[in-house]
Design a protein around this motif. Structure first.
Motif, PDB file in Angstrom:
ATOM      1  N   ASP A  26       0.799  -1.227   0.000  1.00  0.00           N
ATOM      2  CA  ASP A  26       0.000   0.000   0.000  1.00  0.00           C
ATOM      3  C   ASP A  26       0.830   1.275   0.000  1.00  0.00           C
ATOM      4  O   ASP A  26       0.428   2.279  -0.594  1.00  0.00           O
ATOM      5  N   MET A  27       1.984   1.253   0.667  1.00  0.00           N
ATOM      6  CA  MET A  27       2.702   2.501   0.875  1.00  0.00           C
ATOM      7  C   MET A  27       3.278   3.070  -0.416  1.00  0.00           C
ATOM      8  O   MET A  27       3.336   4.293  -0.594  1.00  0.00           O
ATOM      9  N   TYR A  28       3.681   2.209  -1.346  1.00  0.00           N
ATOM     10  CA  TYR A  28       4.356   2.742  -2.530  1.00  0.00           C
ATOM     11  C   TYR A  28       3.432   2.932  -3.731  1.00  0.00           C
ATOM     12  O   TYR A  28       3.854   3.445  -4.773  1.00  0.00           O
ATOM     13  N   LEU A  29       2.164   2.550  -3.607  1.00  0.00           N
ATOM     14  CA  LEU A  29       1.245   2.694  -4.744  1.00  0.00           C
ATOM     15  C   LEU A  29       1.131   4.133  -5.262  1.00  0.00           C
ATOM     16  O   LEU A  29       1.072   4.350  -6.474  1.00  0.00           O
ATOM     17  N   PRO A  30       1.092   5.159  -4.373  1.00  0.00           N
ATOM     18  CA  PRO A  30       1.020   6.529  -4.918  1.00  0.00           C
ATOM     19  C   PRO A  30       2.232   6.926  -5.751  1.00  0.00           C
ATOM     20  O   PRO A  30       2.165   7.916  -6.493  1.00  0.00           O
ATOM     21  N   ALA A  31       3.326   6.159  -5.645  1.00  0.00           N
ATOM     22  CA  ALA A  31       4.572   6.559  -6.307  1.00  0.00           C
ATOM     23  C   ALA A  31       4.739   5.951  -7.692  1.00  0.00           C
ATOM     24  O   ALA A  31       5.785   6.141  -8.328  1.00  0.00           O
ATOM     25  N   ILE A 148      -3.105   3.727   7.098  1.00  0.00           N
ATOM     26  CA  ILE A 148      -2.175   4.854   7.182  1.00  0.00           C
ATOM     27  C   ILE A 148      -1.109   4.797   6.089  1.00  0.00           C
ATOM     28  O   ILE A 148      -0.653   5.838   5.604  1.00  0.00           O
ATOM     29  N   ALA A 149      -0.730   3.572   5.673  1.00  0.00           N
ATOM     30  CA  ALA A 149       0.406   3.408   4.763  1.00  0.00           C
ATOM     31  C   ALA A 149       0.291   4.218   3.473  1.00  0.00           C
ATOM     32  O   ALA A 149       1.243   4.936   3.108  1.00  0.00           O
ATOM     33  N   PRO A 150      -0.820   4.154   2.729  1.00  0.00           N
ATOM     34  CA  PRO A 150      -0.871   4.939   1.489  1.00  0.00           C
ATOM     35  C   PRO A 150      -0.893   6.440   1.734  1.00  0.00           C
ATOM     36  O   PRO A 150      -0.418   7.213   0.898  1.00  0.00           O
ATOM     37  N   VAL A 151      -1.446   6.847   2.881  1.00  0.00           N
ATOM     38  CA  VAL A 151      -1.436   8.273   3.224  1.00  0.00           C
ATOM     39  C   VAL A 151      -0.002   8.719   3.493  1.00  0.00           C
ATOM     40  O   VAL A 151       0.462   9.741   2.971  1.00  0.00           O
ATOM     41  N   VAL A 152       0.712   7.936   4.310  1.00  0.00           N
ATOM     42  CA  VAL A 152       2.118   8.245   4.587  1.00  0.00           C
ATOM     43  C   VAL A 152       2.937   8.194   3.305  1.00  0.00           C
ATOM     44  O   VAL A 152       3.797   9.046   3.051  1.00  0.00           O
ATOM     45  N   GLY A 153       2.638   7.177   2.464  1.00  0.00           N
ATOM     46  CA  GLY A 153       3.350   7.079   1.201  1.00  0.00           C
ATOM     47  C   GLY A 153       3.140   8.304   0.326  1.00  0.00           C
ATOM     48  O   GLY A 153       4.091   8.811  -0.294  1.00  0.00           O
ATOM     49  N   GLY A 154       1.908   8.806   0.267  1.00  0.00           N
ATOM     50  CA  GLY A 154       1.639  10.002  -0.522  1.00  0.00           C
ATOM     51  C   GLY A 154       2.366  11.227   0.015  1.00  0.00           C
ATOM     52  O   GLY A 154       2.900  12.040  -0.758  1.00  0.00           O
ATOM     53  N   VAL A 155       2.405  11.358   1.343  1.00  0.00           N
ATOM     54  CA  VAL A 155       3.103  12.495   1.955  1.00  0.00           C
ATOM     55  C   VAL A 155       4.600  12.411   1.674  1.00  0.00           C
ATOM     56  O   VAL A 155       5.230  13.401   1.267  1.00  0.00           O
ATOM     57  N   LEU A 156       5.188  11.222   1.906  1.00  0.00           N
ATOM     58  CA  LEU A 156       6.616  11.049   1.656  1.00  0.00           C
ATOM     59  C   LEU A 156       6.951  11.298   0.192  1.00  0.00           C
ATOM     60  O   LEU A 156       7.967  11.927  -0.130  1.00  0.00           O
ATOM     61  N   LEU A 157       6.109  10.792  -0.696  1.00  0.00           N
ATOM     62  CA  LEU A 157       6.325  10.984  -2.134  1.00  0.00           C
ATOM     63  C   LEU A 157       6.392  12.467  -2.485  1.00  0.00           C
ATOM     64  O   LEU A 157       7.313  12.913  -3.187  1.00  0.00           O
ATOM     65  N   LEU A 159       6.856  15.059  -0.512  1.00  0.00           N
ATOM     66  CA  LEU A 159       7.827  15.874   0.221  1.00  0.00           C
ATOM     67  C   LEU A 159       9.269  15.455  -0.028  1.00  0.00           C
ATOM     68  O   LEU A 159      10.157  16.316  -0.149  1.00  0.00           O
ATOM     69  N   LEU A 160       9.523  14.131  -0.117  1.00  0.00           N
ATOM     70  CA  LEU A 160      10.896  13.645  -0.150  1.00  0.00           C
ATOM     71  C   LEU A 160      11.214  12.742  -1.335  1.00  0.00           C
ATOM     72  O   LEU A 160      12.361  12.323  -1.492  1.00  0.00           O
ATOM     73  N   GLY A 161      10.224  12.426  -2.142  1.00  0.00           N
ATOM     74  CA  GLY A 161      10.477  11.546  -3.284  1.00  0.00           C
ATOM     75  C   GLY A 161      10.164  10.094  -2.966  1.00  0.00           C
ATOM     76  O   GLY A 161      10.041   9.696  -1.809  1.00  0.00           O
ATOM     77  N   TRP A 162      10.071   9.274  -4.026  1.00  0.00           N
ATOM     78  CA  TRP A 162       9.599   7.893  -3.836  1.00  0.00           C
ATOM     79  C   TRP A 162      10.560   7.025  -3.041  1.00  0.00           C
ATOM     80  O   TRP A 162      10.140   6.082  -2.355  1.00  0.00           O
ATOM     81  N   ALA A 168      11.458   4.472   4.834  1.00  0.00           N
ATOM     82  CA  ALA A 168      10.508   4.382   5.941  1.00  0.00           C
ATOM     83  C   ALA A 168      10.190   2.923   6.272  1.00  0.00           C
ATOM     84  O   ALA A 168      10.061   2.548   7.441  1.00  0.00           O
ATOM     85  N   MET A 169      10.059   2.070   5.253  1.00  0.00           N
ATOM     86  CA  MET A 169       9.855   0.631   5.496  1.00  0.00           C
ATOM     87  C   MET A 169      11.037   0.044   6.264  1.00  0.00           C
ATOM     88  O   MET A 169      10.856  -0.784   7.166  1.00  0.00           O
ATOM     89  N   LEU A 170      12.241   0.453   5.898  1.00  0.00           N
ATOM     90  CA  LEU A 170      13.433  -0.034   6.596  1.00  0.00           C
ATOM     91  C   LEU A 170      13.409   0.383   8.067  1.00  0.00           C
ATOM     92  O   LEU A 170      13.717  -0.418   8.963  1.00  0.00           O
ATOM     93  N   ALA A 171      13.032   1.627   8.337  1.00  0.00           N
ATOM     94  CA  ALA A 171      12.983   2.102   9.728  1.00  0.00           C
ATOM     95  C   ALA A 171      11.938   1.335  10.530  1.00  0.00           C
ATOM     96  O   ALA A 171      12.176   0.951  11.684  1.00  0.00           O
ATOM     97  N   TRP A 172      10.771   1.084   9.927  1.00  0.00           N
ATOM     98  CA  TRP A 172       9.723   0.314  10.608  1.00  0.00           C
ATOM     99  C   TRP A 172      10.235  -1.081  10.953  1.00  0.00           C
ATOM    100  O   TRP A 172      10.028  -1.581  12.068  1.00  0.00           O
TER     101      TRP A 172
END
Length: 403
Positions: A26-31, A148-157, A159-162, A168-172
Motif C-alpha cells: 500500500d505505501m508505494y502505490l502513490p509513487a 495509514i500506509a498509502p497516506v504516509v506514502g503520498g506524503v513522503l512521495l 515531500l521527499l520523493g519515492w 521508511a519501510m526499513l525504519a519500521w
C-alpha cells in the motif's frame, strides 16, 4: 500450549508483524508515476513490481509455517524481519526497474512470515472463542497499517520523493526487530516440533492437501480477499484516472476499506462465543452481498464520485472481515498438529490468487468502474459458491457446524 493471557499489547505486537505485507503493497502505490518517470518505463513494468512481490510472497507462504513448525516461531520471525530490512534497503537504492523487481522479490519472500507465524502463535496459546477474539483484536490493530500506509506514502512521495517510502519501510522493520528480540515469546516447545526433512514435509503437506475441507475453508477468505485486492491493485487507476483523485488522496480508498475491515473484526470478536461460526459466516456473506449489489448499482447508474464509489467497498470489507476469523480458525482446527503449515498453505492460496489479480485481472478490469464492480461480484459469488459446498460437506463431518 493453550491458556495464555489475551492482551491488546500482545495483539498489537503480532498485528505489527503482519503489517509488513500490506505496508509493502500500500505505501508505494502513490509513487507509481514518479518511479515510472525516473526509470523511463510504462505501467506494465510498474505493475510487475507489485506482481513480482506478490508471487514471491505467495511462494514463501508454503514455507514460513513449515519452518516455524520445525525451528520454532521466534527464529523464523526474526530471520524474516532481517531479510525484509535488506529488501527495503535495496529498493531504496535501486538504480533501474530490473533491480527494483529483484529487491521487491526479496521483500515478498520475507514479508509473509509475520502473518503466517502470528496466526500459528495465536492458536498455540488460545483456543475456541478466545482465539477468535485474539484474531479479531489483531485485525483491529492490523487495520491501522494499511489505512495509514498509502497516506504516509503520498506524503513522503510529495515531500521527499519515492525512495523515502522504502527508507521508511526499513525504519519500521528495524523497530520491529528490536521489539521482537525483547518481547516475542516462543510458543512451540521443542517436543512438539517436526523435522525439516523432505519426506516429513511431504507427509505433512499431503495430510493437509488431501482433505477436501482444506480447499473449501481456504478458498472462502481467499476469494473475498481477491474481491478487495482487485481495488488495491488498481488503486492508481481507480483513484487517479477514473475518479480524479490526486496522489495526496489515496486515503479516499484505503481509510474506508480498512475501517470496514476493523468494524468487521470488532463485530467478529464481540459475537465470538455467542454465535456459532456457521451463523457468523452467514451474516458476513449477507453483508458482502449488500456491498456487491450497491457497487453494481452505483457504478452503472451514477456518475463517478469518490464517496459513493468507495462506499460499497467499505460495506463489502465489513462482511469479509466477519467471515475471515471463523473460516481461518475452523481451518486450523482441522489440522491441530501442523497448524503452521496449514496457515502457510492457506496464505499461499490467498496470495497466489492475489498475485494473479495484480498481474492480470486488475489491469484487465481497471478500464472502467462497471468492469471493476463486476470483478468484485465474480469473486464474491465464487466465495459464496465454495461456502455452499463447504457447508454441505462439513455438516456431515463437524457437529459444531450444524445449524
Amino acid at each position: 500450549m493453550t491458556g495464555g493471557v489475551r492482551s491488546w499489547g500482545f495483539a498489537a505486537l503480532l498485528a505489527s508483524l503482519s503489517m509488513l505485507g500490506p505496508i509493502a503493497v500500500d505505501m508505494y502505490l502513490p509513487a507509481f508515476a514518479e518511479i515510472g518517470a525516473e526509470f523511463g518505463v510504462g505501467p506494465i513494468a510498474l505493475q510487475q513490481t507489485l506482481s513480482a512481490y506478490m508471487v514471491a510472497f505467495a511462494f514463501m507462504m508454503l514455507w514460513h509455517g513449515a519452518l516455524s513448525d520445525s525451528l520454532g516461531r521466534r527464529p523464523v520471525v526474526l530471520g524474516s524481519l532481517v531479510l525484509f530490512a535488506a529488501g527495503s534497503l535495496g529498493c531504496a537504492v535501486a538504480v533501474n526497474i530490473q533491480s527494483l523487481w529483484l529487491w521487491r522479490i526479496l521483500q515478498g519472500l520475507s514479508a509473509g512470515a509475520g502473518l503466517v507465524v502470528g496466526r500459528a502463535i495465536v492458536r498455540d496459546r488460545f483456543a475456541g472463542a478466545e482465539a477468535q477474539r485474539m484474531l479479531s483484536q489483531m485485525t483491529l490493530v492490523l487495520g491501522l497499517g494499511p489505512a495509514i500506509a498509502p497516506v504516509v506514502g503520498g506524503v513522503l512521495l510529495n515531500l521527499l520523493g519515492w525512495r523515502s517510502i522504502f527508507w521508511a519501510m526499513l525504519a519500521w522493520t528495524a523497530g520491529m526487530i528490536a521489539l521482537c528480540v525483547r518481547l516475542l515469546p516462543e510458543t512451540l516447545p521443542p517436543a512438539q516440533r517436526h523435522p525439516l526433512h523432505p519426506r516429513a514435509l511431504w507427509r505433512s503437506y499431503r495430510q493437509v492437501l488431501s482433505k477436501p475441507q482444506f480447499a473449501l475453508l481456504a478458498l472462502i477468505p481467499a476469494l473475498n480477499f481477491c474481491a478487495i485486492f482487485l481495488y488495491i491493485a488498481a488503486a492508481p487507476t481507480f483513484l487517479v484516472d477514473l475518479l480524479g483523485v490526486s496522489t495526496w488522496g489515496f486515503a479516499w480508498l484505503f481509510l474506508p476499506m480498512i475501517t470496514g475491515i476493523m468494524i468487521g473484526a470488532y463485530l467478529s470478536g464481540h459475537i465470538a462465543g455467542r454465535l456459532s461460526p456457521l451463523r457468523t459466516i452467514r451474516i458476513g456473506f449477507a453483508v458482502t452481498a449488500a456491498g456487491v449489489l450497491v457497487n453494481l448499482a452505483v457504478s452503472h447508474l451514477l456518475p463517478p464520485w469518490v464517496a459513493w464509489n468507495v462506499l460499497p467497498i467499505f460495506v463489502f470489507a465489513i462482511g469479509a472481515s466477519l467471515i475471515m476469523p471463523s473460516a481461518v480458525l475452523l481451518l486450523l482446527d482441522q489440522f491441530p498438529t501442523v497448524r503452521g503449515m496449514t496457515s502457510s498453505l492457506q496464505g499461499f492460496v490467498q496470495f497466489a490468487l492475489a498475485a494473479v489479480v495484480a498481474g492480470s485481472v486488475s489491469p484487465l478490469l481497471a478500464v472502467s468502474l462497471p468492469s471493476l464492480a463486476w470483478g468484485m461480484a465474480a469473486f464474491a459469488a465464487g466465495s459464496f459458491a465454495v461456502w455452499l459446498a463447504c457447508q454441505r460437506y462439513l455438516r456431515t463431518t463437524l457437529k459444531e457446524w450444524s445449524p
